[in-house]
Motif scaffolding. Structure first.
Motif: not given
Length: 249
Positions: A95-96, A99-100, A103, A165, A168-170, A242, A245
């Motif tokens: 997940l990390a 996320k990266e 982003l 994503k 986790i990206c928003s 989470f 992260i």
DNA sequence: CATTCCCGCCAAAAT
DNA sequence: ATTTTGGCGGGAATG
């Protein structure tokens, strides 16, 4: 040998309680069984044939589950018919990374409720020596469009990652699958394409739900469109993930 | 009636 | 060639 028993047997003989239930055949339940079957110590390698056999389902269904599990880091493809069991411990890392990646891709930063555009292009971390000048959004290509790449683009795995994503990206933590499909689809929510995408999203959501990574909520029936609501799980395990992260970054 | 989503056909990748 | 992997959509169970 010879012909594998279809194992369908709609009814065979007049037995008690027929009632074919879809829930018993759901991907969510199958995933749960899959998990409880391999989430034990000592498990390292998983054979698809073995899984299908033990779980009593057709190959096709195993592919569905395995693909989404791999997208979240629970499994890793080793070879033909073989996957490595990473377990839930592999989730945070995956997940990390997502996320990266998300982003880095493109979207608005977290600063309130905003609309962001998602990109469906992706490449592996493999040594892909592709003389490509940066990444290009939407590749119309003058001629000879890349046909082979199109397949990967529509894979369940990629869709799963993009779906994740989204969370986790928003700061979005609640969306209908129709909404998700619209966003992940970019544009062209016209006709059949949308419907098919939503079908896949249902599949993904069901398996992610069985992992408690996501939660299914019910909304007061609207009228047209959107119906299902999905949000981040409120489970302790998910919280750990989470939190990890957030701390990690 | 609308929403959910299983089943499995059949074609791309592998072998 | 066969086999493995998996899009894709119909259409039945469900709400």
């Amino acid at each position: 040998m010879a012909t594998s028993p279809p194992a369908a047997a709609p009814d065979a003989s007049g037995s008690r309680h027929h009632a074919y239930s879809r829930k018993q055949k759901s991907l969510g339940l199958l995933c749960s069984n899959f998990l409880s079957l391999y989430n034990r110590d000592g498990v390292e390698c998983i054979g698809l044939d073995d899984a299908a056999n033990k779980l009593g389902v057709e190959r096709r269904r195993i592919y569905d589950i395995v693909n989404v599990l791999e997208s979240v880091g629970v499994l890793a493809r080793k070879a033909k018919n073989q996957y490595n069991w990473k377990g839930f411990n592999g989730i945070p890392k995956a997940l990390a990374a997502l996320k990266e990646e998300g982003l880095r891709d493109n979207f608005g930063s977290s600063g309130g409720s905003g609309k962001m555009k998602f990109q469906v292009f992706d490449y592996d971390e493999d040594t892909n020596s592709n003389p490509d000048t940066g990444s290009q959004p939407e590749a119309p290509n003058s001629n000879a469009s890349s046909k082979p790449d199109n397949r990967r683009e529509k894979s369940l795995g990629l869709l799963t990652q993009n779906f994740v994503k989204l969370f986790i990206c928003s700061n979005v933590d609640l969306i209908s699958l129709d909404e998700a499909a619209k966003i992940l689809l970019g544009d062209g929510h016209n006709s059949t394409v949308m419907r098919t995408k939503v079908r896949r999203l249902y599949d993904i959501a069901n398996v992610l739900s069985s992992m408690q990574l996501i939660e299914k909520l019910f909304a007061k029936a609207k009228q047209t469109c959107s119906t299902i609501i999905i949000g981040l799980a409120t489970m302790p395990l998910s919280f750990c993930i989470f939190s990890f992260i957030v701390v990690s970054l």
